[in-house]
Write a protein that holds these residues in place. Structure first.
Motif, PDB file in Angstrom:
ATOM      1  N   PHE A 340      26.896 -25.633  19.013  1.00 14.10           N
ATOM      2  CA  PHE A 340      28.187 -26.381  18.844  1.00 14.10           C
ATOM      3  C   PHE A 340      27.836 -27.908  19.103  1.00 14.10           C
ATOM      4  O   PHE A 340      27.714 -28.392  20.197  1.00 14.10           O
ATOM      5  CB  PHE A 340      29.188 -26.038  19.609  1.00 14.10           C
ATOM      6  CG  PHE A 340      30.619 -26.511  19.647  1.00 14.10           C
ATOM      7  CD1 PHE A 340      31.275 -26.135  18.472  1.00 14.10           C
ATOM      8  CD2 PHE A 340      31.003 -27.467  20.520  1.00 14.10           C
ATOM      9  CE1 PHE A 340      32.771 -26.719  18.405  1.00 14.10           C
ATOM     10  CE2 PHE A 340      32.420 -27.924  20.258  1.00 14.10           C
ATOM     11  CZ  PHE A 340      33.007 -27.632  19.191  1.00 14.10           C
ATOM     12  N   LYS A 342      27.885 -31.963  18.938  1.00 16.76           N
ATOM     13  CA  LYS A 342      28.998 -33.106  19.028  1.00 16.76           C
ATOM     14  C   LYS A 342      29.687 -33.182  17.971  1.00 16.76           C
ATOM     15  O   LYS A 342      30.783 -33.484  17.911  1.00 16.76           O
ATOM     16  CB  LYS A 342      28.335 -34.335  19.614  1.00 16.76           C
ATOM     17  CG  LYS A 342      27.795 -34.251  20.813  1.00 16.76           C
ATOM     18  CD  LYS A 342      27.199 -35.499  21.569  1.00 16.76           C
ATOM     19  CE  LYS A 342      26.749 -35.575  23.045  1.00 16.76           C
ATOM     20  NZ  LYS A 342      26.171 -36.721  23.686  1.00 16.76           N
ATOM     21  N   TRP A 350      33.653 -24.916  12.890  1.00 14.45           N
ATOM     22  CA  TRP A 350      32.237 -24.690  13.311  1.00 14.45           C
ATOM     23  C   TRP A 350      31.843 -23.460  12.591  1.00 14.45           C
ATOM     24  O   TRP A 350      32.613 -22.157  12.892  1.00 14.45           O
ATOM     25  CB  TRP A 350      32.010 -24.817  14.822  1.00 14.45           C
ATOM     26  CG  TRP A 350      30.655 -24.201  15.319  1.00 14.45           C
ATOM     27  CD1 TRP A 350      29.483 -24.868  14.774  1.00 14.45           C
ATOM     28  CD2 TRP A 350      30.488 -23.510  16.628  1.00 14.45           C
ATOM     29  NE1 TRP A 350      28.376 -23.878  15.456  1.00 14.45           N
ATOM     30  CE2 TRP A 350      29.028 -23.624  16.516  1.00 14.45           C
ATOM     31  CE3 TRP A 350      31.157 -22.895  17.320  1.00 14.45           C
ATOM     32  CZ2 TRP A 350      28.140 -22.757  17.636  1.00 14.45           C
ATOM     33  CZ3 TRP A 350      30.544 -22.046  18.462  1.00 14.45           C
ATOM     34  CH2 TRP A 350      29.229 -22.164  18.609  1.00 14.45           C
ATOM     35  N   PRO A 352      28.843 -20.919  13.131  1.00 17.28           N
ATOM     36  CA  PRO A 352      27.601 -20.501  13.951  1.00 17.28           C
ATOM     37  C   PRO A 352      26.831 -19.905  13.333  1.00 17.28           C
ATOM     38  O   PRO A 352      26.645 -18.578  13.519  1.00 17.28           O
ATOM     39  CB  PRO A 352      28.079 -20.061  15.113  1.00 17.28           C
ATOM     40  CG  PRO A 352      29.446 -19.421  14.885  1.00 17.28           C
ATOM     41  CD  PRO A 352      30.253 -20.254  13.733  1.00 17.28           C
ATOM     42  N   GLU A 897      20.267 -23.393  27.371  1.00 15.82           N
ATOM     43  CA  GLU A 897      21.672 -23.154  27.137  1.00 15.82           C
ATOM     44  C   GLU A 897      21.909 -21.797  26.517  1.00 15.82           C
ATOM     45  O   GLU A 897      21.102 -21.436  25.541  1.00 15.82           O
ATOM     46  CB  GLU A 897      22.493 -24.259  26.534  1.00 15.82           C
ATOM     47  CG  GLU A 897      23.894 -24.070  26.318  1.00 15.82           C
ATOM     48  CD  GLU A 897      24.695 -25.294  25.815  1.00 15.82           C
ATOM     49  OE1 GLU A 897      23.853 -26.389  25.561  1.00 15.82           O
ATOM     50  OE2 GLU A 897      25.797 -25.175  25.553  1.00 15.82           O
ATOM     51  N   LYS A 930      21.874 -22.836  31.516  1.00 18.51           N
ATOM     52  CA  LYS A 930      23.069 -23.474  31.699  1.00 18.51           C
ATOM     53  C   LYS A 930      24.127 -22.407  30.930  1.00 18.51           C
ATOM     54  O   LYS A 930      23.626 -22.221  29.433  1.00 18.51           O
ATOM     55  CB  LYS A 930      23.190 -24.840  30.964  1.00 18.51           C
ATOM     56  CG  LYS A 930      24.597 -25.396  30.756  1.00 18.51           C
ATOM     57  CD  LYS A 930      24.483 -26.641  29.776  1.00 18.51           C
ATOM     58  CE  LYS A 930      25.975 -26.902  29.531  1.00 18.51           C
ATOM     59  NZ  LYS A 930      26.207 -28.264  28.688  1.00 18.51           N
ATOM     60  N   GLU A 933      29.824 -21.787  26.240  1.00 16.96           N
ATOM     61  CA  GLU A 933      30.644 -20.941  24.973  1.00 16.96           C
ATOM     62  C   GLU A 933      30.093 -21.953  23.823  1.00 16.96           C
ATOM     63  O   GLU A 933      30.573 -21.629  22.819  1.00 16.96           O
ATOM     64  CB  GLU A 933      32.057 -21.116  25.093  1.00 16.96           C
ATOM     65  CG  GLU A 933      32.743 -20.443  26.561  1.00 16.96           C
ATOM     66  CD  GLU A 933      32.589 -18.937  26.493  1.00 16.96           C
ATOM     67  OE1 GLU A 933      32.564 -18.455  25.282  1.00 16.96           O
ATOM     68  OE2 GLU A 933      32.495 -18.410  27.445  1.00 16.96           O
ATOM     69  N   HIS A 934      29.386 -22.816  24.007  1.00 18.86           N
ATOM     70  CA  HIS A 934      28.933 -23.715  22.753  1.00 18.86           C
ATOM     71  C   HIS A 934      27.465 -23.318  22.005  1.00 18.86           C
ATOM     72  O   HIS A 934      26.998 -24.081  21.571  1.00 18.86           O
ATOM     73  CB  HIS A 934      28.732 -25.060  23.351  1.00 18.86           C
ATOM     74  CG  HIS A 934      30.268 -25.493  24.063  1.00 18.86           C
ATOM     75  ND1 HIS A 934      30.555 -24.833  25.089  1.00 18.86           N
ATOM     76  CD2 HIS A 934      30.967 -26.489  23.499  1.00 18.86           C
ATOM     77  CE1 HIS A 934      31.822 -25.512  25.338  1.00 18.86           C
ATOM     78  NE2 HIS A 934      32.144 -26.712  24.377  1.00 18.86           N
ATOM     79  N   ARG A 936      25.578 -20.030  19.908  1.00 24.56           N
ATOM     80  CA  ARG A 936      25.853 -18.440  19.183  1.00 24.56           C
ATOM     81  C   ARG A 936      25.199 -17.637  20.374  1.00 24.56           C
ATOM     82  O   ARG A 936      23.883 -17.942  20.926  1.00 24.56           O
ATOM     83  CB  ARG A 936      24.900 -18.638  17.842  1.00 24.56           C
ATOM     84  CG  ARG A 936      24.966 -17.214  17.203  1.00 24.56           C
ATOM     85  CD  ARG A 936      24.321 -17.107  15.903  1.00 24.56           C
ATOM     86  NE  ARG A 936      24.311 -15.682  15.339  1.00 24.56           N
ATOM     87  CZ  ARG A 936      25.295 -15.129  14.777  1.00 24.56           C
ATOM     88  NH1 ARG A 936      26.276 -16.003  14.226  1.00 24.56           N
ATOM     89  NH2 ARG A 936      25.297 -14.038  14.316  1.00 24.56           N
ATOM     90  N   PRO A 937      25.536 -16.492  20.398  1.00 22.15           N
ATOM     91  CA  PRO A 937      24.843 -15.578  21.315  1.00 22.15           C
ATOM     92  C   PRO A 937      23.229 -15.002  20.823  1.00 22.15           C
ATOM     93  O   PRO A 937      23.293 -15.185  19.513  1.00 22.15           O
ATOM     94  CB  PRO A 937      25.848 -14.100  21.244  1.00 22.15           C
ATOM     95  CG  PRO A 937      27.313 -14.619  21.054  1.00 22.15           C
ATOM     96  CD  PRO A 937      26.989 -15.731  19.993  1.00 22.15           C
TER      97      PRO A 937
END
Lengths: 1015, 205
Positions: A340, A342, A350, A352, A897, A930, A933-934, A936-937
């Motif tokens: 995700f 900026k 979005w 993903p 992340e 980190k 939610e930003h 993709r799994p």
């Protein structure tokens, strides 16, 4: 004290909090004592003791402004330095440069005082990196003298040398390190004799029709000049190719964007393409436009795939300013990215996409557009420039291709009178040359033709593409879902298609590094590019084009130079044609921008021939290579790399591994003449110049009057020197790249340097000589001290930034491409990967997963279920920004992340440690997590630019004295060592490169897989 | 007690790209200590995959009509402009121009007079926005002074000059309000505007 004790103590007395002016004061004081202490020790302490005072204002007494352009990243935005008492106080944006500010000028060519802003008070914007560039200049750990290693490579032990002695040793060679004899550059520079047979890996790989000298080239090819962000490449080309006579002048493009350039060139190729197909390596000769960007402010609907407008890409500032204005005015921006970005946060949607899914998504979009007849029929039917509805751009969609050979049908083939090897189109009843005034070319043509051996199917390019995307393998069911490559539902792909084809909207899809840096990058980039061609947005308002370009200029020509010949170390631009059935490494006929990630492993292997010396310039491959272990392996192998000379302003990871370091000046201390980027739609010639103008010093060298830049970190004793050696002996401290290489070239008697070195009869001793002559060329015309023009004052020649659209037809961009848009890459038809007969080169983009260099599927990574990606945080560029305290202050370290869903499964939370393990690096890398939610799994993003282990993060020792260091430079984590070594080489015990796109040449930096272990 | 020509910041959350240029411009202009920033950018992540959100908030001193810092300062008082019309005649450690010092000015810029600051940190605790910051080296407090040295010369503050997304501006509050409609003084996450009457006008997302 031991080395370790010194390092420990210095960690305690970090210099990070020192203000730059304190540093300058200190530098001045220490500089005076430098001679007494030998090598100057920089270990400044925390010296902030008084309250800060703001800078003086522009316009205050004693304050001057000098304009130039930036190099903290490759956006090349304009800068304006505020200077007082010989110290750079602040960097702002140059308001005249269109990357920094939108404005209007009275005339087409911008003049200093004919603009709608007040240059005494208005400044352009400048990003954090650009502003922090002042600390690159005043960095306390800059390399200050020529250094020679006194211990093993990488030991951090050096001795100070004079410029003359350092250049003499590099020139003459000998037993330089007490480890045996090393060839100097003079011995290597043999431009007439072939490489020794013993230095050639397998002479059976030679084209038997050519001699060794013709094919591999002369001995001088055994010098490798390997650079990174080299903006002096006109000059280094002069030195390496035209004067030294080595073909091996290689850049870094394939760890950046090479494949997207190749995909652009193959689509927007030069009009002089040779349809007669006389040369085997025609593919390499397609040198078209290598980068298109959207007219962002003119777009209604814009899709951005794998490009991070508000963080990187270029020019970042123009992309950001245009995007924010466009979004405010109603433009919808959709971001395609597993992260995700900026920009995704500012846009309206979005998508993903799964890592590695771009070729499938691109094909899905082509399929949607064709099957729903949403393409621009009139544009595709334009089979020549006259028929163009876009002001000149046209396509090969109506060209006819014969099925048996895959080649265009030419007028010669179908018996048209006075044939000229020109492709034909079908006009409804007969073939006509595409270039004739065809009234109604058939877009979707299929038929039969007897070329003399019976009927052959012949089809229009568009018809072939339609058939291609209808392939049963390319159903949306295949493209989507868990098993598919995009990881998106078919409905999502269709939604993107609908968004791009919304009636009455100006639409475009832009992409950059994400799709490019994958093993399937060529197809991914070609597919996205063809979406724009089908949309017919080329050269249109809100569409794609190559930008405004630059005003004319040209580098000074070489008087009496040599012609490069032979084989590139990375075998790019050549089809393999040897006697040995298959070559020992891959060859890259279509990778016109090189394959730099294959260079260090090739050097290690001595393939295709041994390298005897390496000059590294402005690069840090130890840090920037994916699968960087190979760089260390090669640089510590003295037989593979007998001599390594680094030209660097800093002790970068790669320079630390070499034999000599020649200290360069920084970007605020040199000249460059350059352009801008396709994002900017008006004409830009930008000029970089030393901002401390009083450091440009008049000298006479060997009777030639010239100027040299003497950095505040340098001293020059005297102004008149009988010989180049006398000049070198009088110079202490960092020296301009051009000045040091010119001196070396003159000492070696190389053409193109010294008296009459320039064709115009001018002498070529220094950077000043070179750029003064450069600035006398073309539209600049008056050298570096113009008497009637103001291009040095405003640091360039700029077209009125308001001239974006065609005055006669505002639906068109003003500066247009106007060339052919090639759907079908004809010369790839019938061409196969030399290492794999079933791997064809793709005339149309295809859906493709992860492959090795031979084109074999890499499907053995199931247990490594997390895709490892990275992105450039806005405050970082590649390897060269972490030494900057202001930028590291913004974020002292990076992280891994991961999505909340994955974190829950792993039982980790933000701040926990995990170990990432890859097929190549089984020991792995420990890193903090980190959770967000930003992303993709099953994807891990590690921001780039952190985790340095040299570059001032630890000291180096000169004549036993520590340089000082600050461990915060090394904050955060470095994960390139996790990127996979190509198993095609690795499993065969050959020196491996990272996995790579075997067509466009890019390194795979985004489709690498890791396991996540707790703790 | 708003001044007619009170100055402040305008900030458009929609146009901020979170690039931190403003933070660095301020550091470069004011030569602040490394770990002390007069202006900084916050990143606010929210939402749930695949519909997350990310917003930025660039913030500094808001040069409030009722500055909590000044009211908390034991060495400054709001209601004693003193006899002189220039300078800081009453040795106020925190000055609001036109209110308790610099009486020839009417822009209401709030600044700390280092000469009289004792570093007691009461202002640091009082400010709901976290603007005043303690400098460990000087043992005094510092904060944004709206680049008054630039404003007085007719220039924009450094942070405004460099804003890449064109999100930030500074002007008199009356001009900001006439140039931008629908601005607010408080958004989610910020303290109530009623505490200090901040001179910031925000275009909310």
């Amino acid at each position: 004290m031991t080395k370790e004790e010194i390092i420990e103590e210095e960690d305690e007395e970090s210099s990070f909090t020192m203000s730059r002016r304190t540093f300058i004061k200190l530098a001045g004081a220490a500089g005076a004592g430098a001679a007494a202490f030998g090598y100057l020790k920089f270990s400044p302490k925390k010296l902030m003791t008084a309250g800060a005072e703001p800078d003086p204002n522009e316009g205050d007494a004693g304050v001057s402004m000098v304009r130039s352009f930036c190099l903290m990243c490759h956006s090349d935005c304009g800068i304006q330095a505020k200077i007082k008492d010989g110290v750079i106080l602040k960097l702002d944006g140059n308001p005249y440069h269109p990357a920094n500010m939108d404005y209007t000028s009275d005339n087409d060519l911008v003049a200093e005082d004919e603009v709608d802003f007040d240059p005494t008070t208005d400044v352009g914007t400048l990003c954090p990196k650009g502003q922090a560039g002042i600390m690159t200049m005043y960095d306390p750990y800059r390399v200050r003298y020529p250094l020679k290693r006194t211990g093993p490579r990488g030991s951090g032990m050096w001795e100070k040398m004079s410029w003359k002695d350092a250049l003499d040793e590099i020139k003459d060679g000998g037993d330089l390190f007490g480890e045996g004899s090393v060839a100097g550059l003079s011995a290597i520079r043999d431009v007439t004799n072939p490489i020794d047979p013993g230095d050639i890996y397998d002479d059976g790989e030679r084209d038997p029709a050519k001699t060794s000298l013709e094919y591999w080239g002369p001995k001088s090819n055994q010098l490798l000049v390997f650079y990174g962000r080299n903006m002096q490449s006109d000059f280094t080309t002069r030195f390496t190719k035209k004067a030294f006579g080595s073909k091996n002048h290689h850049g870094h493009t394939s760890i950046c964007e090479a494949t997207q350039k190749v995909a652009h060139e193959h689509t927007f190729r030069n009009s002089d393409y040779d349809y007669s197909r006389s040369g085997l390596d025609q593919g390499f000769k397609i040198k078209g436009k290598d980068h298109f960007k959207p007219d962002i402010k003119g777009c209604d609907n814009l899709v951005v795939a794998g490009a991070a407008y508000l963080e990187a890409n270029f020019p970042m500032q123009a992309l950001a300013r245009y995007s924010m204005e466009a979004i405010e005015n109603g433009t919808e921006v959709w971001s395609v990215n597993p992260r995700f970005t900026k920009l995704a946060g500012k846009g309206s949607n979005w998508i993903p996409v799964k890592v590695g899914g771009d070729s499938a998504l691109g094909i899905g979009l082509l399929k949607y557009i064709i099957e729903n007849t949403q393409y621009d029929d009139a544009f595709l039917r334009a089979c020549n420039s006259t028929l163009s509805p876009n002001g000149g751009a046209w396509t090969d969609a109506c060209f006819v291709v014969r099925e048996d050979t895959g080649k265009y049908v030419l007028d010669t083939d179908v018996g048209l009178p006075t044939p000229t090897d020109t492709p034909v189109v079908w006009n409804g009843s007969a073939f006509e040359r595409h270039s004739d005034s065809v009234s109604a070319p058939t877009l979707d043509y299929t038929g039969l033709y007897d070329f003399g051996g019976g009927n052959v199917n012949v089809n229009s390019v568009f018809n072939l593409l339609k058939t291609h995307v209808s392939d049963a393998n390319y159903t949306f069911a295949y493209l989507n879902g868990q098993a598919g490559l995009t990881g998106l539902t078919g409905k999502t792909i269709q939604k993107v298609g609908e968004f791009l084809t919304e009636t009455g909207k100006r639409t475009a899809i832009d992409y950059y590094k994400g799709p490019s840096q994958q093993t399937s990058g060529y197809s991914a980039c070609r597919a996205y590019t063809l979406v724009n061609v089908l949309l017919g947005n080329i050269d249109k308002k809100g569409g794609m084009n190559a930008g405004g370009g630059h005003y004319s200029y040209s580098a000074p020509a070489v008087n009496g130079g040599v012609s490069e010949s032979g084989m590139y170390i990375d075998r790019h631009g050549k089809h393999y044609n040897g006697v040995t059935p298959t070559p020992a490494r891959q060859w890259f006929p279509y990778a016109s921008h090189g394959v730099c990630q294959d260079i260090w492993p090739s050097v290690k292997m001595g393939y295709p021939y041994k390298v005897k010396a390496v000059i590294q310039y402005y690069q840090d491959y130890m840090y920037t290579y994916p699968y960087n272990q190979i760089v260390r392996d090669t640089m510590t192998d003295l037989s593979a790399t007998p001599l390594i000379v680094s030209i660097d302003a800093f002790m970068g990871e790669s320079s630390a591994m070499g034999d000599y370091i020649l200290p360069d000046t920084c970007y605020l201390e040199r000249w460059t003449i350059y352009h801008s980027h396709p994002t900017v739609k008006t004409v830009v010639t930008a000029i970089r110049q030393p901002v401390l103008q009083d450091k440009i010093t008049n000298v006479t060298i060997a009777g030639h009057s010239t100027k040299v830049y003497v950095s505040p970190l340098s001293t020059l004793t005297g102004t008149s020197f009988t010989t180049v050696d006398d000049f070198l002996d009088a110079f202490e401290g960092p020296m301009l790249l051009e000045d040091m290489l010119s001196a070396l070239a003159i000492k070696m008697g190389m053409p193109g340097f010294g008296d009459d070195g320039i064709t115009s009869g001018k002498n070529m001793y220094t950077a000043w000589d070179y750029y003064d002559e450069f600035a006398k060329s073309g539209d600049l015309g008056e050298g570096l001290v113009p008497s009637t023009m103001d291009y040095m004052t405003i640091a360039g020649q700029f077209e009125n930034p308001a001239n974006v659209y065609d005055a006669g037809d505002p639906t068109l961009l003003n500066h247009r491409y106007e060339g052919v848009c090639t759907l079908y890459v004809e010369q790839m038809a019938g061409d196969v990967n030399i290492l794999n007969g079933s791997d064809t080169y793709p005339s149309f983009p295809r859906v493709e997963g992860l492959k090795d260099i031979a084109g074999n599927d890499l499907t053995d990574e199931d247990e490594y279920e997390f895709a490892l990606i990275s992105h450039k945080a806005v405050q970082h560029t590649q390897s060269r920004t972490a030494q900057n305290p202001w930028l590291m202050m913004l974020q002292p370290e990076n992280w891994a992340e991961i999505n909340t869903e994955d974190a829950d499964e792993l039982g980790v939370t933000t701040g926990d440690w995990v170990r990432l393990v890859s097929p190549t690096n089984t020991e792995g890398v420990r890193i903090k997590v980190k959770v967000s939610e930003h992303i993709r799994p099953k994807t891990i993003d590690v921001p780039w630019g952190f985790g340095h282990w040299e570059f001032g993060s630890k000291p180096y020792f000169v004549d036993g004295t520590s340089s000082g260091s600050d461990k915060r430079v090394g904050g955060g984590f470095y994960v390139n060592s996790l990127m996979r070594a190509d198993p095609f080489y690795y499993d065969n015990s050959k020196p491996a490169a990272s996995t790579s796109d075997r067509i466009g040449g890019s390194a795979n930096q985004y489709v690498n897989f890791v396991k996540v272990l707790r703790g | 007690m708003a001044l007619a020509n009170q100055r402040g910041f305008y900030y458009d959350m929609n146009r901020c790209i979170g690039c931190h240029s403003c933070t660095i411009a301020c550091k470069a202009e004011n030569n602040t200590d490394l770990d002390l920033n007069y202006r900084w950018v916050m990143e606010v992540e929210g939402g749930t995959y695949p519909d997350p959100t990310r917003h930025f908030f660039s913030t500094a001193c808001h040069h409030c009509d009722e500055p909590a810092c000044l009211k908390a300062c034991p060495f400054a008082t709001m209601d004693d402009p003193g006899a002189s019309t220039t300078g800081n005649p009453n040795e106020n450690a925190i000055v609001k121009r036109g209110i308790n010092g610099d009486m020839d000015m009417d822009d209401g810029i709030v600044y700390i007079d280092e000469e009289f600051c004792t570093g007691c940190k009461r202002c640091v605790w009082a400010c709901p926005y976290g603007a005043p910051q303690f400098n460990e080296s000087t043992k005094k407090v510092e904060k944004c002074h709206l680049c008054k040295h630039r404003v007085d010369a007719g220039l924009k503050p450094a942070c405004v000059n460099t804003c890449v997304g064109k999100a930030l501006d500074s002007d008199t509050i009356s001009d900001i309000e006439s140039n931008h409609s629908g601005t607010v003084k408080e958004v989610t996450g910020l303290p109530s505007e009623n505490l200090t009457s901040p001179n910031v006008r925000i275009t909310d997302i």
